[in-house]
Each structure stands twice: as C-alpha cells, then as structure tokens.
Write an enzyme that holds these catalytic residues in place. Structure first.
Site, PDB file in Angstrom:
ATOM      1  N   ARG A  63       0.884  -1.175   0.000  1.00 15.76           N
ATOM      2  CA  ARG A  63       0.000   0.000   0.000  1.00 15.76           C
ATOM      3  C   ARG A  63       0.917   1.219   0.000  1.00 15.76           C
ATOM      4  NH1 ARG A  63       2.322   2.072   3.589  1.00 15.76           N
ATOM      5  NH2 ARG A  63       0.710   3.645   3.604  1.00 15.76           N
ATOM      6  N   GLY A  64       0.279   2.397  -0.164  1.00 14.83           N
ATOM      7  CA  GLY A  64       1.086   3.602  -0.355  1.00 14.83           C
ATOM      8  C   GLY A  64       1.178   3.831  -1.863  1.00 14.83           C
ATOM      9  N   ALA A  65       0.804   5.049  -2.297  1.00 11.57           N
ATOM     10  CA  ALA A  65       0.625   5.289  -3.731  1.00 11.57           C
ATOM     11  C   ALA A  65       1.820   4.860  -4.606  1.00 11.57           C
ATOM     12  CB  ALA A  65       0.261   6.759  -3.947  1.00 11.57           C
TER      13      ALA A  65
ATOM     14  N   ASP B  95      -2.349  10.692  -2.306  1.00  9.58           N
ATOM     15  CA  ASP B  95      -2.714   9.632  -3.248  1.00  9.58           C
ATOM     16  C   ASP B  95      -3.084  10.190  -4.610  1.00  9.58           C
ATOM     17  OD1 ASP B  95      -3.171   8.294  -0.482  1.00  9.58           O
ATOM     18  OD2 ASP B  95      -2.999   6.708  -1.976  1.00  9.58           O
TER      19      ASP B  95
ATOM     20  N   GLN C  98      -2.213   2.218   9.759  1.00  9.44           N
ATOM     21  CA  GLN C  98      -0.909   2.376   9.092  1.00  9.44           C
ATOM     22  C   GLN C  98       0.041   3.221   9.946  1.00  9.44           C
ATOM     23  OE1 GLN C  98      -3.851   2.854   7.629  1.00  9.44           O
ATOM     24  NE2 GLN C  98      -3.858   2.314   5.470  1.00  9.44           N
TER      25      GLN C  98
ATOM     26  N   ASN D 190      -5.786  12.091   0.394  1.00 13.83           N
ATOM     27  CA  ASN D 190      -4.844  11.299   1.193  1.00 13.83           C
ATOM     28  C   ASN D 190      -5.656  10.524   2.225  1.00 13.83           C
ATOM     29  OD1 ASN D 190      -2.076  10.529   1.815  1.00 13.83           O
ATOM     30  ND2 ASN D 190      -2.352  11.628   3.737  1.00 13.83           N
ATOM     31  N   LYS D 191      -4.973   9.745   3.008  1.00 20.76           N
ATOM     32  CA  LYS D 191      -5.627   8.866   3.987  1.00 20.76           C
ATOM     33  C   LYS D 191      -6.695   9.579   4.792  1.00 20.76           C
ATOM     34  CE  LYS D 191      -5.235   5.394   4.336  1.00 20.76           C
ATOM     35  NZ  LYS D 191      -6.214   4.521   3.631  1.00 20.76           N
TER      36      LYS D 191
ATOM     37  N   ARG E  67      -7.384  -0.766  -6.888  1.00 21.46           N
ATOM     38  CA  ARG E  67      -7.678   0.338  -5.959  1.00 21.46           C
ATOM     39  C   ARG E  67      -7.918   1.604  -6.788  1.00 21.46           C
ATOM     40  NH1 ARG E  67      -4.281   1.089  -0.636  1.00 21.46           N
ATOM     41  NH2 ARG E  67      -6.267   1.936   0.066  1.00 21.46           N
TER      42      ARG E  67
HETATM   43  O1  MRU Z   1      -4.576   3.029   2.042  1.00 23.62           O
HETATM   44  P1  MRU Z   1      -3.104   3.306   1.947  1.00 23.62           P
HETATM   45  O2  MRU Z   1      -2.341   2.774   3.107  1.00 23.62           O
HETATM   46  O3  MRU Z   1      -2.547   2.878   0.609  1.00 23.62           O
HETATM   47  O4  MRU Z   1      -3.013   4.898   2.008  1.00 23.62           O
HETATM   48  C1  MRU Z   1      -1.746   5.470   1.859  1.00 23.62           C
HETATM   49  C2  MRU Z   1      -1.719   6.941   2.010  1.00 23.62           C
HETATM   50  O5  MRU Z   1      -2.724   7.588   2.217  1.00 23.62           O
HETATM   51  C3  MRU Z   1      -0.366   7.601   1.839  1.00 23.62           C
HETATM   52  O6  MRU Z   1      -0.297   8.789   2.574  1.00 23.62           O
HETATM   53  C4  MRU Z   1      -0.128   7.933   0.352  1.00 23.62           C
HETATM   54  O7  MRU Z   1      -0.403   6.819  -0.468  1.00 23.62           O
HETATM   55  C5  MRU Z   1       1.268   8.393   0.114  1.00 23.62           C
HETATM   56  S1  MRU Z   1       2.472   7.108   0.264  1.00 23.62           S
HETATM   57  C6  MRU Z   1       3.978   7.839  -0.064  1.00 23.62           C
END
Ligand code: MRU
Length: 349
Positions: free
Chosen positions: A51-53, A240, A199, A250-251, A94
């Site tokens: 996970r993480g963009a 994201d 996370q 973002n999250k 996703r």
């Molecule tokens: O659902 P996730 O864990 O994929 O969400 C991730 C985030 O919101 C991060 O802040 C974003 O992807 C940036 S990662 C460098």
C-alpha cells in the site's frame, strides 16, 4: 547526500517473480511474499499487503510486465490486446492512488514502441525497474526539500504511512525524518495511529523506530490536544492524488488535520512526487474515493468491536481543499500560493 536507512525494500524484482514485504504482517513479523502471477499482484494490492501510492504503482508495473512475459503469441497486435486486458484488470485493484494508473499506462506507452513481442516483453520489465529506481531518487529529493521546512527540535505530526515502505525508498512525508536522523538534525515526530487499518501505529511507528527517529504514537482523536499541549510546529502528510488546483486526496483523517493546522496557525504540508498529480482532474470533487469493507471498522484483529449488522461508512481517503495546504513538496521543489499556476509551471518546466 545519501541516506542509509536499514529499512527493508517493500518491492523487489526477482527476474521471474516479485518479492513483496507483507505490510499486513508488520510490525510483528517481517514476512516476504513471492508474487508469481497477475492474480497474486491484484490480491496483494486489494488486501493492502502493499500500500502507499508509489509502492502500489511500482508493484502494479512489475505485475503487468510479469503477466506480459507469459503471453504465448508472436503477434504484436494480439500482445497489445492481452496487455490492455491485464492493465484494465490491475486498474480495478484500488481506485484513488493515481500512481497505479500512471505506472501501468506508462508501460502501455512503452509497449507501443516495440517492433517485436520479445522486444516488448523486455522493454516492459526495464520500464518497471526504471519506475522503481526513479522513485527512489525522487523521494530522496522530496526529503531534502521537505527538511528545509523544519527547524532543529521541531515537533511534527503525520498520519498514515508515507514512508520508505510506501515507496521505492525513503518515502515522501517521512523522507525528511530519515534524512534528519542521518544528519543528526533533531526532530520529534508524532504519528497518528490512522484508524481503521492502523498504518500509523503498525507501519510509521515501526519504520521510524527502525531508523532511530524520535517518534511518539497517538490515537487519531488526540490530535488537537497534542498540537496544543506538545506545541506541534507543523504537519506533513503524503498524497494519493493531487488535482490541477492542488486539492489533495490522502488517507482518511488528513482533512481533519488540515483544519486543525489552520485553526492552530501551524503549517500543513503535503509531500508527493509528480507521479501523484492528476492534471486530468480540475478539483478534488472529481476524485473517486475508495470505500472499503465494513469489517475494517467493525473488527480489530478479527474480533468484533461493534454490534452485528451495524451500518458502516468506511471511506479510505478524504480530500483536503487547496486553501488548507501551506505548501506541496515535490522532487522539483516546493510550491505554494496559487496552485493552479504553480502546478502548471511545475509540469511545463
Ligand atoms: O490506504 P493506503 O495505506 O494505501 O493509504 C496510503 C496513504 O494515504 C499515503 O499517505 C499515500 O499513499 C502516500 S504514500 C507515499
């Protein structure tokens, strides 16, 4: 300037498969999975094993290159049809992180320049490797720019994990902290645990602790009190998807922190690579927000923590309007002010 964190790589290309750090098992177990098919890759993204963009984009790129390596055809046209089918399949994993689409579409473009199927297969793998290497350099630059925003002994709040394991290396919002540690530049980080899937506590607290960064964990509902009583100097988060006007997905919980930052008069920064910008969307209103399984909210470690059949709303992201953002830190520098103009200039320059 080189950062030498002892952090594990989240994604590694192993010639015939992808080795992936299972982020669902952290912080207790450091387990690696071998992804050998496009279904393995799709499942790993859906279930947040990766996970993480940027890390999602890198994994999807390897997944598409891996799938393409198995196509039994010599005809380029048929190869393209298979590739497009698998691209569309990965695109369903996703919806919000634009890096996923950015990476697989970059592979599609590369495949169009090949003059044989074999050449296309090789080029796709090279391109996926390139995307990962590029992201590492990008994140290092973001870290350097972001660190310039902080003073020694600053206390900085973050949410989710925009760290090394969410990217090729270093991270985006966490990159300045890894760099600060390397340079003996004291900064204290407050990590918001990030309900529902944690996370912040499972990944950011672990990652920064591994790097020896001074990190304190709080629950999400402690943010306002912590900003006030601990004297938080700034908030920095990842992204994201950033639209042409600077609105940032973002999250879930990020928007609330941005409102708090404004209320307390402290800066609110977003750190993200250019691959996270989506100029096809004018404002954040156009961003599709992923809604995930109710169980993420009703259960913790497999145990029910809510009544059966309760109605649940579980958006994985929110959108912070541009007026709440003090600056966006990219690999090309920090943009502020009129985001429409600044973002246009960023992509033209
Ligand atoms: O659902 P996730 O864990 O994929 O969400 C991730 C985030 O919101 C991060 O802040 C974003 O992807 C940036 S990662 C460098």
């Amino acid at each position: 300037m080189t950062v030498t964190t002892g952090l594990p790589l989240s994604v590694e290309w192993k010639d015939t498969y992808i080795r992936l750090l299972d982020q669902q098992k952290l912080p207790h177990d450091t387990v690696y999975l071998d992804l050998k098919s496009i279904d393995d890759v799709h499942d790993a993204i859906v279930t947040l094993k990766v996970r993480g963009a940027p890390a999602i984009g890198i994994t999807a790129a390897y997944g598409l290159a891996l799938a393409a390596s198995t196509y039994q055809t010599e005809k380029l046209e048929e190869f393209q049809t298979f590739l497009k089918r698998d691209r569309d399949y990965l695109a369903t994993s996703r919806p919000t992180a634009v890096n996923l689409f950015w990476a697989i579409d970059r592979l599609i473009q590369v495949s169009l320049t090949a003059s044989s199927v074999n050449e296309a297969k090789t080029n796709l793998i090279h391109e996926a490797i390139h995307i990962q290497l590029e992201d590492e350099a990008t994140c290092r630059n973001i870290g350097e720019y972001a660190l310039s925003l902080f003073q020694k002994n600053d206390k900085v709040l973050t949410i989710c994990n925009a760290g090394s394991i969410a990217t090729a290396k270093y991270g985006t919002a966490l990159a300045p902290f890894h760099l600060a540690k390397e340079l003996d530049f004291p900064i204290s980080v407050y990590a918001s645990e990030t309900r529902p899937v944690l996370q912040g506590s499972r990944l950011t607290a672990w990652e920064l602790q591994q790097s020896g960064v001074d990190v304190t964990l709080i629950t999400d509902n402690m943010a306002a009190h912590t900003i006030k009583t601990k004297g938080i100097d700034a908030i920095i988060v990842g992204a994201d998807r950033i639209t042409a006007n600077g609105d940032t997905a973002n999250k879930i919980g990020t928007y609330g922190l941005a409102i708090l930052a404004k209320s307390f008069g402290i800066p609110f920064y977003v750190a993200a690579p250019l691959s996270t910008f989506d100029l096809s969307k004018r404002t954040g209103e156009e961003i599709v927000i992923e809604e995930r399984d109710a169980k993420e909210v009703t259960h913790l470690n497999g145990q029910a923590i809510a009544p059966e059949d309760i109605a649940v709303f579980n958006p994985a992201f929110d959108v912070t309007p541009n007026e709440f953002i003090t600056g966006i830190v990219t690999e090309k520098g920090i943009i502020k002010g009129n985001y429409v103009q600044a973002i246009q200039a960023l992509f033209e320059g």
